[in-house]
Motif scaffolding. Structure first.
Motif, PDB file in Angstrom:
ATOM      1  N   ALA A   5       6.376  33.210  -2.992  1.00 18.70           N
ATOM      2  CA  ALA A   5       5.507  32.060  -3.248  1.00 18.70           C
ATOM      3  C   ALA A   5       5.239  31.259  -1.984  1.00 18.70           C
ATOM      4  CB  ALA A   5       6.135  31.166  -4.317  1.00 18.70           C
ATOM      5  N   GLY A   6       5.050  31.943  -0.867  1.00 13.72           N
ATOM      6  CA  GLY A   6       4.723  31.231   0.361  1.00 13.72           C
ATOM      7  C   GLY A   6       5.896  31.127   1.312  1.00 13.72           C
ATOM      8  N   MET A   7       5.652  30.448   2.431  1.00 17.52           N
ATOM      9  CA  MET A   7       6.661  30.349   3.487  1.00 17.52           C
ATOM     10  C   MET A   7       7.494  29.080   3.356  1.00 17.52           C
ATOM     11  SD  MET A   7       4.334  31.555   6.695  1.00 17.52           S
ATOM     12  CE  MET A   7       5.631  31.800   7.880  1.00 17.52           C
ATOM     13  N   THR A   8       8.743  29.195   3.754  1.00 19.00           N
ATOM     14  CA  THR A   8       9.615  28.035   3.806  1.00 19.00           C
ATOM     15  C   THR A   8       9.319  27.264   5.079  1.00 19.00           C
ATOM     16  OG1 THR A   8      11.315  29.253   4.974  1.00 19.00           O
ATOM     17  CG2 THR A   8      11.443  29.257   2.567  1.00 19.00           C
ATOM     18  N   SER A   9       9.883  26.081   5.203  1.00 19.29           N
ATOM     19  CA  SER A   9       9.668  25.290   6.416  1.00 19.29           C
ATOM     20  C   SER A   9      10.232  26.018   7.635  1.00 19.29           C
ATOM     21  CB  SER A   9      10.292  23.905   6.273  1.00 19.29           C
ATOM     22  OG  SER A   9      11.655  24.006   5.952  1.00 19.29           O
ATOM     23  N   LYS A  10      11.336  26.751   7.459  1.00 17.32           N
ATOM     24  CA  LYS A  10      11.920  27.525   8.556  1.00 17.32           C
ATOM     25  C   LYS A  10      10.965  28.640   8.981  1.00 17.32           C
ATOM     26  CE  LYS A  10      16.138  30.055   9.736  1.00 17.32           C
ATOM     27  NZ  LYS A  10      17.419  30.569   9.230  1.00 17.32           N
ATOM     28  N   GLY A  11      10.335  29.304   8.017  1.00 15.85           N
ATOM     29  CA  GLY A  11       9.384  30.363   8.306  1.00 15.85           C
ATOM     30  C   GLY A  11       8.152  29.845   9.022  1.00 15.85           C
ATOM     31  N   VAL A  12       7.665  28.682   8.596  1.00 15.45           N
ATOM     32  CA  VAL A  12       6.497  28.072   9.226  1.00 15.45           C
ATOM     33  C   VAL A  12       6.821  27.685  10.664  1.00 15.45           C
ATOM     34  CG1 VAL A  12       4.968  26.067   9.187  1.00 15.45           C
ATOM     35  CG2 VAL A  12       5.448  27.297   7.086  1.00 15.45           C
ATOM     36  N   LYS A  13       8.022  27.149  10.871  1.00 17.28           N
ATOM     37  CA  LYS A  13       8.439  26.750  12.223  1.00 17.28           C
ATOM     38  C   LYS A  13       8.478  27.962  13.147  1.00 17.28           C
ATOM     39  CE  LYS A  13      11.975  23.961  14.491  1.00 17.28           C
ATOM     40  NZ  LYS A  13      13.246  23.251  14.333  1.00 17.28           N
ATOM     41  N   ALA A  14       9.011  29.082  12.650  1.00 19.96           N
ATOM     42  CA  ALA A  14       9.085  30.308  13.450  1.00 19.96           C
ATOM     43  C   ALA A  14       7.682  30.835  13.750  1.00 19.96           C
ATOM     44  CB  ALA A  14       9.895  31.367  12.708  1.00 19.96           C
ATOM     45  N   TYR A  15       6.792  30.780  12.763  1.00 19.44           N
ATOM     46  CA  TYR A  15       5.424  31.257  12.957  1.00 19.44           C
ATOM     47  C   TYR A  15       4.702  30.415  14.007  1.00 19.44           C
ATOM     48  CZ  TYR A  15       0.563  32.436  12.115  1.00 19.44           C
ATOM     49  OH  TYR A  15      -0.734  32.832  12.290  1.00 19.44           O
ATOM     50  N   ARG A  16       4.870  29.105  13.918  1.00 16.22           N
ATOM     51  CA  ARG A  16       4.193  28.215  14.863  1.00 16.22           C
ATOM     52  C   ARG A  16       4.730  28.398  16.286  1.00 16.22           C
ATOM     53  NH1 ARG A  16       3.030  22.363  12.525  1.00 16.22           N
ATOM     54  NH2 ARG A  16       1.860  22.373  14.456  1.00 16.22           N
ATOM     55  N   LYS A  17       6.009  28.739  16.392  1.00 13.63           N
ATOM     56  CA  LYS A  17       6.591  29.006  17.720  1.00 13.63           C
ATOM     57  C   LYS A  17       5.988  30.278  18.310  1.00 13.63           C
ATOM     58  CE  LYS A  17      11.012  29.355  20.107  1.00 13.63           C
ATOM     59  NZ  LYS A  17      12.468  29.454  19.973  1.00 13.63           N
ATOM     60  N   ALA A  18       5.786  31.272  17.459  1.00 17.04           N
ATOM     61  CA  ALA A  18       5.221  32.537  17.916  1.00 17.04           C
ATOM     62  C   ALA A  18       3.711  32.460  18.137  1.00 17.04           C
ATOM     63  CB  ALA A  18       5.535  33.639  16.908  1.00 17.04           C
ATOM     64  N   ASN A  19       3.061  31.488  17.511  1.00 17.08           N
ATOM     65  CA  ASN A  19       1.605  31.337  17.606  1.00 17.08           C
ATOM     66  C   ASN A  19       1.261  29.911  18.010  1.00 17.08           C
ATOM     67  OD1 ASN A  19       0.496  33.986  16.273  1.00 17.08           O
ATOM     68  ND2 ASN A  19       2.229  33.306  15.044  1.00 17.08           N
ATOM     69  N   PRO A  20       1.372  29.586  19.299  1.00 14.20           N
ATOM     70  CA  PRO A  20       1.092  28.226  19.761  1.00 14.20           C
ATOM     71  C   PRO A  20      -0.327  27.795  19.371  1.00 14.20           C
ATOM     72  CG  PRO A  20       2.038  29.539  21.512  1.00 14.20           C
ATOM     73  CD  PRO A  20       1.738  30.469  20.381  1.00 14.20           C
TER      74      PRO A  20
END
Length: 66
Positions: A5-20
């Motif tokens: 059901a979507g990404m957790t806040s930890k997952g979003v943080k990791a994604y944003r780090k990988a995709n500035p």
């Protein structure tokens, strides 16, 4: 999340780090004030995802409280 059901806040943080420069945010899951930015995000997501019939889509809509 685990149920798909979507990404957790930890997952979003990791994604944003990988995709500035990404503006990805987590789902609006709590109670929101009518007319607030969060309420508008929820309304837009629910309208966009209205046709989702798959298991993961329905789980995401449930998490967003559509």
């Amino acid at each position: 999340t685990d149920e798909g059901a979507g990404m957790t806040s930890k997952g979003v943080k990791a994604y944003r780090k990988a995709n500035p420069g990404s503006k990805l945010k987590t789902a609006v899951t709590g109670d929101v004030k009518k007319g607030s930015k969060a309420a508008k995000r929820r309304k837009a997501f629910c309208a966009r995802s209205k046709g989702w019939k798959g298991e993961r889509g329905l789980a995401a809509r449930k998490r967003w409280k559509c």
